[in-house]
Design an enzyme around this catalytic site. Structure first.
Site, PDB file in Angstrom:
ATOM      1  N   THR A 172      -5.391  -7.160  10.672  1.00 48.70           N
ATOM      2  CA  THR A 172      -5.641  -5.870  10.000  1.00 48.70           C
ATOM      3  C   THR A 172      -5.102  -4.707  10.821  1.00 48.70           C
ATOM      4  OG1 THR A 172      -7.657  -6.824   9.070  1.00 48.70           O
ATOM      5  CG2 THR A 172      -7.473  -4.428   9.008  1.00 48.70           C
ATOM      6  N   LYS A 226       0.820  -1.220   0.000  1.00 49.73           N
ATOM      7  CA  LYS A 226       0.000   0.000   0.000  1.00 49.73           C
ATOM      8  C   LYS A 226       0.857   1.276   0.000  1.00 49.73           C
ATOM      9  CE  LYS A 226      -3.901  -2.274   2.260  1.00 49.73           C
ATOM     10  NZ  LYS A 226      -4.969  -2.118   3.284  1.00 49.73           N
ATOM     11  N   TYR A 282     -12.492  -1.686  -3.419  1.00 50.56           N
ATOM     12  CA  TYR A 282     -12.993  -1.854  -2.049  1.00 50.56           C
ATOM     13  C   TYR A 282     -14.508  -1.650  -1.950  1.00 50.56           C
ATOM     14  CZ  TYR A 282      -8.310  -2.215  -0.021  1.00 50.56           C
ATOM     15  OH  TYR A 282      -7.047  -2.644   0.340  1.00 50.56           O
ATOM     16  N   ARG A 321       2.646  -6.776   8.846  1.00 46.44           N
ATOM     17  CA  ARG A 321       1.986  -5.584   9.404  1.00 46.44           C
ATOM     18  C   ARG A 321       2.609  -5.170  10.741  1.00 46.44           C
ATOM     19  NH1 ARG A 321      -3.959  -7.482   7.477  1.00 46.44           N
ATOM     20  NH2 ARG A 321      -4.131  -6.205   5.593  1.00 46.44           N
ATOM     21  N   HIS A 342      -2.195  -5.492   1.579  1.00 44.56           N
ATOM     22  CA  HIS A 342      -3.501  -6.145   1.442  1.00 44.56           C
ATOM     23  C   HIS A 342      -3.267  -7.608   1.109  1.00 44.56           C
ATOM     24  CE1 HIS A 342      -7.596  -6.985   0.132  1.00 44.56           C
ATOM     25  NE2 HIS A 342      -7.050  -7.579  -0.926  1.00 44.56           N
ATOM     26  N   PHE A 379     -15.329   3.950   7.319  1.00 48.19           N
ATOM     27  CA  PHE A 379     -13.960   4.276   6.905  1.00 48.19           C
ATOM     28  C   PHE A 379     -13.764   4.226   5.392  1.00 48.19           C
ATOM     29  CE2 PHE A 379     -14.055  -0.270   8.094  1.00 48.19           C
ATOM     30  CZ  PHE A 379     -13.608  -0.868   6.903  1.00 48.19           C
ATOM     31  N   ARG A 407      -2.385 -14.609   4.819  1.00 49.26           N
ATOM     32  CA  ARG A 407      -2.994 -13.810   5.887  1.00 49.26           C
ATOM     33  C   ARG A 407      -2.263 -14.026   7.216  1.00 49.26           C
ATOM     34  NH1 ARG A 407      -7.554 -11.092   4.477  1.00 49.26           N
ATOM     35  NH2 ARG A 407      -8.685 -11.255   6.444  1.00 49.26           N
ATOM     36  N   GLU A 439      -9.783 -10.334  -7.517  1.00 51.74           N
ATOM     37  CA  GLU A 439      -8.813  -9.253  -7.323  1.00 51.74           C
ATOM     38  C   GLU A 439      -7.635  -9.387  -8.285  1.00 51.74           C
ATOM     39  OE1 GLU A 439      -9.936  -8.721  -2.586  1.00 51.74           O
ATOM     40  OE2 GLU A 439      -7.904  -9.352  -3.127  1.00 51.74           O
ATOM     41  N   ASN A 485      -2.141   0.144   6.699  1.00 53.13           N
ATOM     42  CA  ASN A 485      -1.629  -1.120   7.231  1.00 53.13           C
ATOM     43  C   ASN A 485      -0.712  -1.893   6.277  1.00 53.13           C
ATOM     44  OD1 ASN A 485      -3.629  -1.982   5.532  1.00 53.13           O
ATOM     45  ND2 ASN A 485      -4.713  -3.232   7.034  1.00 53.13           N
TER      46      ASN A 485
END
Ligand code: CMP
Length: 140
Positions: free
Chosen positions: A93, A11, A51, A104, A117, A59, A87, A128, A114
């Site tokens: 998250t 990100k 998203y 993270r 993704h 948010f 993950r 995606e 964060n």
């Protein structure tokens, strides 16, 4: 449906903070093979589309502004059990809750910013991946 692929984005916060190399090294060192990758920037419209599932969340606006605030690295990763293992590798998250050593925990600054993704299901991984890449850009 493939169960061995996931979609990641490094990100804008992690890119700005100079963490592309460290993050890619940790992904590859953990057994994920990069089968597609691009350095790109999402428009507000494209970030909103990516998203869209979060459209009703408070948010959402902040998330779209952030994800279109600078360049990202998008990649398709391959590994057995890719979605779940990835993950685990990236951690929760909220970086305050992410296990030590996870991406993270090391590189994220807040729940909104964060660092990375990771797809949350095989179905979303496929959707995606096709959001970011044409079939001809994926080299399995
Ligand atoms: P990601 O895994 O990319 O999927 C949805 C994103 O929404 C998530 O990472 C966070 O960046 C963001 N997000 C989730 N919860 C919050 C929150 N409470 N406040 C701000 N952003 C959030």
């Amino acid at each position: 449906m493939a169960t061995n692929r996931t979609l990641t984005m490094i990100k804008p916060d992690a890119v700005r903070n100079g963490h592309i190399g460290g993050i890619l090294e940790q992904m590859v060192g953990s057994g994920f093979k990069i089968i597609a990758m691009k350095y790109t920037k999402l428009s507000k419209e494209k970030a909103g589309e990516f998203y869209a599932v979060h459209k009703e969340r408070p948010f959402y606006g902040e998330l779209v502004d952030f994800m279109s605030s600078g360049p990202i690295v998008a990649a398709v990763l391959e590994k057995d059990n890719a979605v779940e293992d990835f993950r685990t590798l990236i951690g929760s998250t909220n970086p305050a809750e992410a296990a030590p050593g996870t991406i993270r925990a090391k590189y994220a600054t807040s729940i909104g910013e964060n660092a990375v993704h990771g797809s949350d299901s095989d179905e979303n991984a496929a959707l995606e991946a096709s959001f970011h890449f044409a079939a001809t850009e994926i080299f399995a």
